[in-house]
Scaffold this active site. Structure first.
Site, short mmCIF file in Angstrom:
data_model
loop_
_atom_site.label_atom_id
_atom_site.label_comp_id
_atom_site.label_asym_id
_atom_site.label_seq_id
_atom_site.Cartn_x
_atom_site.Cartn_y
_atom_site.Cartn_z
N LYS A 1 51.37 -94.62 73.15
CA LYS A 1 50.41 -94.75 72.06
C LYS A 1 48.98 -94.83 72.62
O LYS A 1 48.05 -94.23 72.07
CB LYS A 1 50.68 -95.99 71.20
CG LYS A 1 49.54 -96.18 70.23
CD LYS A 1 49.79 -96.91 68.98
CE LYS A 1 48.50 -96.87 68.15
NZ LYS A 1 48.41 -97.91 67.16
N LYS B 1 39.17 -101.17 70.29
CA LYS B 1 40.31 -101.94 70.81
C LYS B 1 41.27 -101.02 71.58
O LYS B 1 41.67 -101.33 72.70
CB LYS B 1 41.06 -102.61 69.64
CG LYS B 1 42.32 -103.36 70.07
CD LYS B 1 43.27 -103.64 68.89
CE LYS B 1 44.67 -104.01 69.41
NZ LYS B 1 45.68 -104.05 68.35
#
Lengths: 300, 300, 300, 300
Positions: C174, C249
């Protein structure tokens, strides 16, 4: 006595020409803006109706123009008329103090050489303050003999005179230096900002880095964090100093040079893009140390 | 008389401990490698079988370890046993000279404070040469009283002692400085290389930039172009000096710190990646100024 | 019939749990915010007073939490109590759908394995819209048997289920994907802006690049230039979508991963810094395609 | 029947001209290299002693040259003679398929317009394989009428014909696309490499990213990791395909364009510098996906 023609009386050229007048030299001036010419005339210069007119009868021609296309037009001519290379006396010394692209400097230098004329490219550093104080640095490119001839007149306007190499080398050296300056400033901004984000006092951190391996010109003379160093642009709302737009111009010239020589300049390219982002957000007219504000939270 | 425990006798720790011995101090040493301990014992140190054993009865503990996890194990303990914080006398001064992540320094500092122990993080700059010569720079974080107590012993190993702020600030300041150093070196490499690609002599260009706004520590002390400056790593096949792998480590710590504080460090991040590329191509053990070779054509 | 415990009912978790309820499953829910629990209870879920309480008697535990420290607390326990790994039945399947750092995922996975528990890290992509529509993509890391067991329940909430490798691989994959997404978006923003600066219509340029070698997901689905594509955040004032702060993030997690594996990620690092600059200027809550505005003159 | 003059018979031009011959058109060819002309003559083309000779009597002139200076010489003339603009019949359609700087395209277009001649800049994408197969993409800049006239002949050599805007827009759009391609390739290389460094199978990671928001042309058609995709350059020792040196040229044109329009292109600038570093290390003749090897440890 030496007669000097001075072409281009902008923020840099006007105080430079004024310093020549203070030395008692005969100075013949021209600028496209008549008001600039008048100001110098009031200080004792002879105002001339054209660049060629100013250069006629001068021993030395000094030019201070915004970009390569202006220097090419002045020396090589354009649709509106002949260039200086085709009108000046054969023993005239030509000194272009403009910061321009290397190719333009080389093209003018080659054309001058083909006509037997002495040509020096001599871009300056030191800004408008240095121009007024007569403490500029000149970085010269040209034949040793021509640069030697140029030195005394340049010393009337500056302090350090470097000979970087053949014609065009002045531009190359200045561009390398200013690219590095852009990198130093961007790196110093982010090092100080990282320290502040982690609780350090920027005064203390500046002192530590100045005395350590992070020491560099921007920390010594030009701290970008407001309040660390009195008198610098950062402590005066980023007014005065060296404009973001001019740093963008110089980093653009460095990029241009790197394209021609197939060089890698990753740090300089990134610095250019950070300054362009800053300029696009409306800060092009501020001092270049204002890049520091990009690293701080908006509320500050 | 002061008794010092010195934990970690690697390339930096061994000469630092040796300098303490030269001052006539009692030094109790420990390292996981017995051969390191023997070498110092031959110079007059007391060899100890464990870190806690070395610290028992010492007034001051100095540690010099590779990374944050080693410092945490030493002071806080781990699966194999108690940490120093739970075994030393309550008036012991603890000085960690390791270059580690800020969080580890803060965690150790908080644990020390909870036990009423004085702790200083005091990472150094100056390399193995500075360690041997006793000319290191120490950048301290800690309470003023603790740093004041640490100064005399640090001066036995170094020259400049800075107090950056509370515990952890030594690490932050060192990391900011070394990130900036990485930027200066990368920028200087590419400015010199751009000049060379455009016909300049790197000696002349270095002189010009040193005297101009491109001036910085790497140009002054550590020119990365072979042959420009005698004695520096660049003139000795990039041997000795400060390894690429260590610069990668320090730029990694800077990146880590920037992640935690949500800071932007575009120049430092690019410098890290240039050095990582360089290390991946097999140059991790060379001096960090060897980044210069990345900018030159392979045939050079 | 399968009983599922769902821990973490935020913007993503709440609609995911709701989709499980729609499939007729028994769902036991917990969140630190009681209001979140109430909302799900109104839809038929059993509200539980703690995570361990929700997990008691469940066949499958699904967690959806903000960061690695939350996942570690949940599964491994902390000062306030035991972790799920020490309280659930031995045949419980544990699925953490949080996007967290790789190390945390591996630590939890190893602890689960040591206790004979099946654990899968299964971060998602598709955003809140995909969560609501049940069209999420799940990228799983774990043993083949565990991932095979997880598939049916994941298919109740999503469309594509990938098995990336052993535990932690879901996070790695991811992170790699989202780092690349950040690069695609930044590159697409500047390519479109360069075209606009040179007189091109962004609609025409987008069509050309989509059909050529510049084609990428952001051009296809998420054009960052206002007015080019109806319905996307760029055409709605950059509201909704995927927040800049979340992209920061994820790029931070990618940087963290690269630090651990000593990898070079120059493009991803630059993209992170561009997004951090954008966030620092007050745009952290906007959709990440708003980076486009950084490239445009302020007056636009 | 239409007679076409084709100037420039290199790796791209030769197969393009051959496709015109296959359509039964009359093709008059010229190249500075006589051997190129002979090869086409064997396929049925009329060999001509000069560009102007080839263009005499042709309805359409197509040129395929390496750089802006060649196109300017061809159309505008130089020291060695007149340009095509001064010799062709007034109803000739001029199509320059070269990839050149935007300024040169605009200068030629303006000069053509001043003479009442129809001129189209129509750079191509698709590479030598697309040129041979007749599947090129043409990105056209010019008046609608001129582009409409050009379409049928371009369809004899390609598949997609785009109209980007007025003269010069073909170059701008191609440059934007290829800059984005450079970014996609660099980003994909580092995302795959980060995954491999963290234990992922590049085949699995490629599949996941292709189906997710990291999807882009290089993952679809041109995977840079050896062994992932059969037939692409990465699986053939990085032979064939699109050379690093040509990507450096195109990223240089993008940089040049950004300098002129004062645009920020941080990602494209970094991509250029990564490719220049790669070229400097001796890989300029390999396919551009070989940038992947810069991210891998040297021993691989």
């Amino acid at each position: 006595m030496t007669t000097v023609a001075f072409i281009g009386l902008g923020n840099m050229g006007a105080p430079m020409a004024a310093n020549l007048l203070k030395q008692g030299l005969t100075v013949r001036v021209f600028d496209l803006m008549p008001s600039m010419v008048s100001t110098l005339a009031e200080q004792g210069a002879f105002s001339c109706p054209s660049a060629c007119g100013a250069a006629a009868g001068a021993h030395i021609v000094i030019s201070m123009l915004p970009a390569g296309r202006h220097s090419r037009s002045l020396y090589l001519g354009d649709d509106s008329g002949q260039g200086l290379l085709d009108t000046v006396a054969s023993d005239t010394l030509l000194i272009d103090c403009s910061t321009i692209d290397v190719d333009s400097a080389k093209v003018i230098g080659a054309a001058a050489e083909a006509r037997g004329l002495a040509f020096v490219d001599a871009p300056v550093s030191g800004g408008t303050a240095g121009a007024a104080a007569g403490t500029l640095t000149f970085i010269c490119g040209g034949e040793l003999e021509a640069v030697t001839r140029a030195k005394p007149i340049l010393q009337a306007m500056g302090r350090n005179i470097f000979h970087a190499g053949p014609v065009g080398s002045g531009q190359v050296a200045k561009i390398c230096n200013n690219m590095l300056l852009g990198v130093l400033m961007a790196g110093t901004c982010e090092a100080l900002s990282l320290g502040i984000d982690n609780g350090l006092d920027p005064v203390v951190l500046s002192d530590i880095m100045k005395a350590s391996s992070g020491g560099n010109w921007t920390l010594e003379k030009y701290n970008p964090c407001p309040g660390v160093m009195p008198g610098v642009p950062a402590s005066k709302g980023y007014q005065g100093g060296f404009m973001v737009d001019l740093m963008v111009k110089d980093l653009g010239l460095a990029t241009q040079t790197a394209l021609t020589s197939h060089s890698a300049t990753p740090m300089g390219a990134l610095a250019r893009n950070l300054f362009v982002h800053h300029a696009r957000q409306g800060h092009g007219g501020k001092d270049f140390s204002s890049l520091f504000t990009q690293f701080r939270p908006k509320s500050e």
